[in-house]
Design a protein around this motif. Structure first.
Motif, PDB file in Angstrom:
ATOM      1  N   ILE A  83      -0.286  12.726 -11.299  1.00  0.00           N
ATOM      2  CA  ILE A  83      -1.597  13.527 -11.653  1.00  0.00           C
ATOM      3  C   ILE A  83      -2.473  12.503 -11.163  1.00  0.00           C
ATOM      4  O   ILE A  83      -3.738  12.878 -10.564  1.00  0.00           O
ATOM      5  CB  ILE A  83      -1.782  14.105 -13.084  1.00  0.00           C
ATOM      6  CG1 ILE A  83      -0.996  15.309 -13.344  1.00  0.00           C
ATOM      7  CG2 ILE A  83      -3.273  14.215 -13.420  1.00  0.00           C
ATOM      8  CD1 ILE A  83      -1.269  16.446 -12.487  1.00  0.00           C
ATOM      9  N   ASN A  84      -2.737  11.280 -11.782  1.00  0.00           N
ATOM     10  CA  ASN A  84      -3.679  10.358 -11.300  1.00  0.00           C
ATOM     11  C   ASN A  84      -3.596   9.852  -9.852  1.00  0.00           C
ATOM     12  O   ASN A  84      -4.786   9.379  -9.386  1.00  0.00           O
ATOM     13  CB  ASN A  84      -3.431   8.828 -12.292  1.00  0.00           C
ATOM     14  CG  ASN A  84      -3.860   9.434 -13.836  1.00  0.00           C
ATOM     15  OD1 ASN A  84      -5.105  10.080 -13.897  1.00  0.00           O
ATOM     16  ND2 ASN A  84      -3.168   9.002 -14.665  1.00  0.00           N
ATOM     17  N   ASP A  85      -2.342  10.098  -9.456  1.00  0.00           N
ATOM     18  CA  ASP A  85      -2.331   9.585  -7.808  1.00  0.00           C
ATOM     19  C   ASP A  85      -3.149  10.491  -7.134  1.00  0.00           C
ATOM     20  O   ASP A  85      -3.718  10.180  -6.186  1.00  0.00           O
ATOM     21  CB  ASP A  85      -0.831   9.540  -7.507  1.00  0.00           C
ATOM     22  CG  ASP A  85       0.013   8.927  -8.172  1.00  0.00           C
ATOM     23  OD1 ASP A  85       0.584   7.434  -7.711  1.00  0.00           O
ATOM     24  OD2 ASP A  85       0.190   9.075  -9.420  1.00  0.00           O
ATOM     25  N   ILE A  95     -11.527   3.492  -4.489  1.00  0.00           N
ATOM     26  CA  ILE A  95     -10.416   2.485  -4.603  1.00  0.00           C
ATOM     27  C   ILE A  95      -9.216   2.846  -3.736  1.00  0.00           C
ATOM     28  O   ILE A  95      -9.232   4.001  -3.196  1.00  0.00           O
ATOM     29  CB  ILE A  95      -9.870   2.790  -6.242  1.00  0.00           C
ATOM     30  CG1 ILE A  95      -9.303   4.011  -6.360  1.00  0.00           C
ATOM     31  CG2 ILE A  95     -11.100   2.408  -7.203  1.00  0.00           C
ATOM     32  CD1 ILE A  95      -8.550   4.114  -7.775  1.00  0.00           C
ATOM     33  N   GLU A  96      -8.455   1.934  -3.597  1.00  0.00           N
ATOM     34  CA  GLU A  96      -7.168   2.159  -2.650  1.00  0.00           C
ATOM     35  C   GLU A  96      -6.409   3.298  -3.034  1.00  0.00           C
ATOM     36  O   GLU A  96      -5.926   3.338  -4.563  1.00  0.00           O
ATOM     37  CB  GLU A  96      -6.307   0.827  -2.658  1.00  0.00           C
ATOM     38  CG  GLU A  96      -5.055   0.946  -1.963  1.00  0.00           C
ATOM     39  CD  GLU A  96      -4.357  -0.342  -1.788  1.00  0.00           C
ATOM     40  OE1 GLU A  96      -3.154  -0.134  -1.197  1.00  0.00           O
ATOM     41  OE2 GLU A  96      -4.600  -1.284  -2.426  1.00  0.00           O
ATOM     42  N   GLN A  97      -5.969   4.252  -2.620  1.00  0.00           N
ATOM     43  CA  GLN A  97      -5.314   5.340  -3.089  1.00  0.00           C
ATOM     44  C   GLN A  97      -3.815   5.348  -2.511  1.00  0.00           C
ATOM     45  O   GLN A  97      -3.428   4.790  -1.676  1.00  0.00           O
ATOM     46  CB  GLN A  97      -6.016   6.528  -1.961  1.00  0.00           C
ATOM     47  CG  GLN A  97      -7.652   6.831  -2.421  1.00  0.00           C
ATOM     48  CD  GLN A  97      -7.875   7.106  -3.617  1.00  0.00           C
ATOM     49  OE1 GLN A  97      -7.029   7.738  -4.482  1.00  0.00           O
ATOM     50  NE2 GLN A  97      -9.005   6.631  -4.174  1.00  0.00           N
ATOM     51  N   VAL A  98      -3.157   6.129  -3.459  1.00  0.00           N
ATOM     52  CA  VAL A  98      -1.953   6.334  -3.461  1.00  0.00           C
ATOM     53  C   VAL A  98      -1.603   7.791  -2.750  1.00  0.00           C
ATOM     54  O   VAL A  98      -1.648   8.948  -3.425  1.00  0.00           O
ATOM     55  CB  VAL A  98      -1.076   6.329  -4.857  1.00  0.00           C
ATOM     56  CG1 VAL A  98       0.455   6.671  -4.475  1.00  0.00           C
ATOM     57  CG2 VAL A  98      -1.484   4.894  -5.499  1.00  0.00           C
ATOM     58  N   LEU A  99      -1.587   7.661  -1.497  1.00  0.00           N
ATOM     59  CA  LEU A  99      -1.327   8.839  -0.468  1.00  0.00           C
ATOM     60  C   LEU A  99       0.086   9.316  -0.729  1.00  0.00           C
ATOM     61  O   LEU A  99       1.027   8.559  -1.075  1.00  0.00           O
ATOM     62  CB  LEU A  99      -1.986   8.767   0.755  1.00  0.00           C
ATOM     63  CG  LEU A  99      -3.368   8.540   0.850  1.00  0.00           C
ATOM     64  CD1 LEU A  99      -3.884   8.189   2.149  1.00  0.00           C
ATOM     65  CD2 LEU A  99      -4.360   9.584   0.153  1.00  0.00           C
TER      66      LEU A  99
END
Length: 207
Positions: A83-85, A95-99
């Motif tokens: 969910i937070n990703d 911010i740096e994203q978790v794609l």
């Protein structure tokens, strides 16, 4: 009878105030699972451990995986993440994203460690919803992450818990009763839907 340890890890939906709870379970779906199991199977000796932390993405799980999962040597490890990703892509684009590609690769590393360093059976929960609207931007972005969880469940012979499907089907029913407080965090009804979906999928494995 041997104690069977069930560890549940994730973000705030799993955390749900566990650190303010004397039993360390919180007041969310983990608490409901615990209460159901101890009252339904009073002689079964289940130990429920909640290591959820609010705000976590899969990269945060990686940073604490050894202490908060492996060191516990659970019999079952239930993971709810994603969910937070996705949400951070919407509310904190700076911010740096978790794609999806990174989400998949980090998640795979975590599951590999579980397989190599424990005897735990893996339970993978689909990430739930972002906004109580099937067609929200968050839910559209979430589809790739749900699919990754499906792929990983198959690759690691894990049990897939269809929590996203359960929430989407509820939204499609057009019920006006809310499941969340803000589109993401569960109210008591949302926690009940998570718990019942988990139990319907897992209960036979635990007997």
């Amino acid at each position: 009878m041997k104690t069977r340890k069930i560890l549940l890890i994730g973000d705030s939906i799993t955390d749900c105030g566990r650190r303010e709870d004397q039993e360390g379970l919180g007041n969310g779906y983990v608490r409901l699972i615990h209460d159901y199991l101890i009252t339904t199977y009073p002689s079964a000796n289940y130990q429920i451990v909640n290591t959820g932390i609010g705000g976590n993405r899969v990269t945060d799980l990686a940073a604490r995986w050894q202490t908060d999962v492996i060191d516990h040597q659970p019999d079952y490890v239930s993971i709810s993440i994603g969910i937070n990703d996705v949400w951070r892509q919407l509310d904190r684009p700076e911010i740096e994203q978790v794609l999806p590609e990174k989400f998949s690769s980090v998640y795979k590393e975590l599951l590999t460690k579980v397989k190599e360093e424990t005897n735990a059976h893996i339970l993978l929960m689909e990430p739930t919803i972002i906004d109580e609207d099937v067609n929200s931007t968050g839910n559209k972005l979430l589809k790739d992450y749900v699919e990754i969880v499906h792929q990983l469940a198959k690759a690691f012979e894990a049990t897939l818990i269809p929590t996203h499907k359960a929430f989407i089907e509820y939204l499609q029913s057009e019920s006006t009763y809310k499941l969340t407080t803000d589109g993401v965090h569960m109210n008591s009804a949302g926690n009940m839907l998570m718990a019942t979906t988990w139990l319907r999928t897992v209960e036979e494995l635990l007997k």
